[in-house]
Design a protein around this motif. Sequence first.
Motif, PDB file in Angstrom:
ATOM      1  N   LEU A   1      78.301  50.416  36.467  1.00  0.00           N
ATOM      2  CA  LEU A   1      79.619  51.322  36.537  1.00  0.00           C
ATOM      3  C   LEU A   1      80.968  50.745  36.603  1.00  0.00           C
ATOM      4  CD1 LEU A   1      78.285  54.238  39.034  1.00  0.00           C
ATOM      5  CD2 LEU A   1      77.664  53.876  36.573  1.00  0.00           C
ATOM      6  N   LEU A   2      81.318  51.157  35.645  1.00  0.00           N
ATOM      7  CA  LEU A   2      82.468  51.379  35.149  1.00  0.00           C
ATOM      8  C   LEU A   2      83.957  53.110  35.200  1.00  0.00           C
ATOM      9  CD1 LEU A   2      84.774  49.081  33.751  1.00  0.00           C
ATOM     10  CD2 LEU A   2      84.147  50.316  31.210  1.00  0.00           C
ATOM     11  N   TYR A   3      85.173  52.845  35.662  1.00  0.00           N
ATOM     12  CA  TYR A   3      86.077  54.200  36.170  1.00  0.00           C
ATOM     13  C   TYR A   3      87.258  54.335  35.101  1.00  0.00           C
ATOM     14  CZ  TYR A   3      82.430  54.880  40.123  1.00  0.00           C
ATOM     15  OH  TYR A   3      81.665  54.576  40.895  1.00  0.00           O
ATOM     16  N   LEU A   4      87.408  54.730  34.325  1.00  0.00           N
ATOM     17  CA  LEU A   4      87.865  54.502  33.404  1.00  0.00           C
ATOM     18  C   LEU A   4      89.062  55.918  33.964  1.00  0.00           C
ATOM     19  CD1 LEU A   4      85.630  54.915  31.780  1.00  0.00           C
ATOM     20  CD2 LEU A   4      87.022  53.211  30.100  1.00  0.00           C
ATOM     21  N   TRP A   5      90.783  55.872  33.834  1.00  0.00           N
ATOM     22  CA  TRP A   5      91.339  57.232  33.297  1.00  0.00           C
ATOM     23  C   TRP A   5      90.756  57.840  32.398  1.00  0.00           C
ATOM     24  CZ3 TRP A   5      92.262  59.954  37.778  1.00  0.00           C
ATOM     25  CH2 TRP A   5      92.576  58.965  38.569  1.00  0.00           C
ATOM     26  N   VAL A   6      90.556  59.114  31.974  1.00  0.00           N
ATOM     27  CA  VAL A   6      91.111  59.394  30.535  1.00  0.00           C
ATOM     28  C   VAL A   6      91.742  60.718  30.282  1.00  0.00           C
ATOM     29  CG1 VAL A   6      88.708  58.830  30.160  1.00  0.00           C
ATOM     30  CG2 VAL A   6      88.817  61.264  30.352  1.00  0.00           C
ATOM     31  N   GLU A   7      92.552  60.786  29.322  1.00  0.00           N
ATOM     32  CA  GLU A   7      93.137  62.152  28.565  1.00  0.00           C
ATOM     33  C   GLU A   7      92.365  63.196  28.425  1.00  0.00           C
ATOM     34  OE1 GLU A   7      96.781  61.214  26.539  1.00  0.00           O
ATOM     35  OE2 GLU A   7      97.627  59.612  27.651  1.00  0.00           O
TER      36      GLU A   7
END
Length: 413
Positions: free
Chosen positions: A114-120
């Motif tokens: 699993l990869l976590y990202l901040w997204v707009e």
Amino acid sequence: MDSDDSGPDPPADASPTAPIHHLPPDALNNVLLRLQLRDAVVCRPVSRLFHDALSAQFLALLPTLRLLLLRHPRPDGGGCLNAFDPDRRHWLRLPFTHFLPYHSFSPVASSTSLLYLWVETSPPARPSSASSSTTTTTSSPAHPPKSLAVCNPFAATYGLLPPLGSAWARHGTVLAGPGGTVLVLTELAALSYTPAGSAKWMKHPLSLPSKPRSPILASAAAAVFALCDVGTPWRNQWKLFSCPLAMLTGGWAPVERSSWGDVFEILKRPRLLAGAGGRRVLMIGGLRSSFVMDAPCSTVLILRLDLTTMEWDEAGCMPSNMYRCFTGLCEAAAQGNAMPAAAAAGGNNKVKVFGGDGKVWFAGKRVRGKLAMWEEDETGSSGGKWDWVDGVPGYSDGVYRGFVFDGGFTAIP
């Protein structure tokens, strides 16, 4: 006309069935299990046979693919992320545009698969729209609203975690643990999220003397470790703190032993990273040449804390010829120029340290197009392995940061 010619002719483009279609299912699975994960994912769309055989359940049986995932200096990285495979010594690009509907995203943490990202998540504001004035009152264009997303780039799936305030995205440090556990730490509080629990963010006040520096999650100890500055405005004094995952509220306490002596005094601007298997804590920083406040550093030192014995040892020391490149002396020598000693002494401040699970990478503006890499020796019989990683993509865009990502199909959001 003879009766033998009365039957229909076979299609002109007909071709014999490929031999692999005649393999028994057990034999086919035995062959496919020998593939590495990345090769198996590439083979999946080749034919219906491979697509059906290489199911998500089957791919979960393959070993995970360990990568160094680079964080682009700008959030808009062209819809792809650059990654390095240390086993194959090969750079690759992971595409996201075919499944992630957000143009701007930035990776911040990972757990297995699993990869976590901040997204707009909000679309660009329309100046002529009446609703745009309402939007700008709650979110500045310089800080658009962001959400934390979790994805599996190999399975091409994603999901959004419950909403957070914009301040958490700007100032929080994200840590990811097993079972989908996520922590977001700031100077005053921490948020925790567990899908199996209430499926919402829980807030925990931080009882720390200062903002936590380079917090890490040690999986084997099921605890969070961080450095805090307990010194004065004129001189830093670092101390190690820890907190069990099961006691995030009120569980923070200093980790100290009288036998450690001045272990936190010999490194300049130390950072923490997780050691191999989550059983050790690595502390990396510039080795001070003396205890004077502004003493220059002679190299980069890696110390290791064994969480079982609670003893420190020296895990690695950057070779002098490698360290000279980060201070700019190698570049100056190649150009036939002399470099001031003061500038060379402060070169360690430009080194970016990142990695995890027993692997550490070093980047700097004075080291063009490559990274220094260190791999931990788990037996402790040597000082680890040092090497250069060449061909860093997009160096002109700025200095990269990154972290270790174990790609696989063991978890899908």
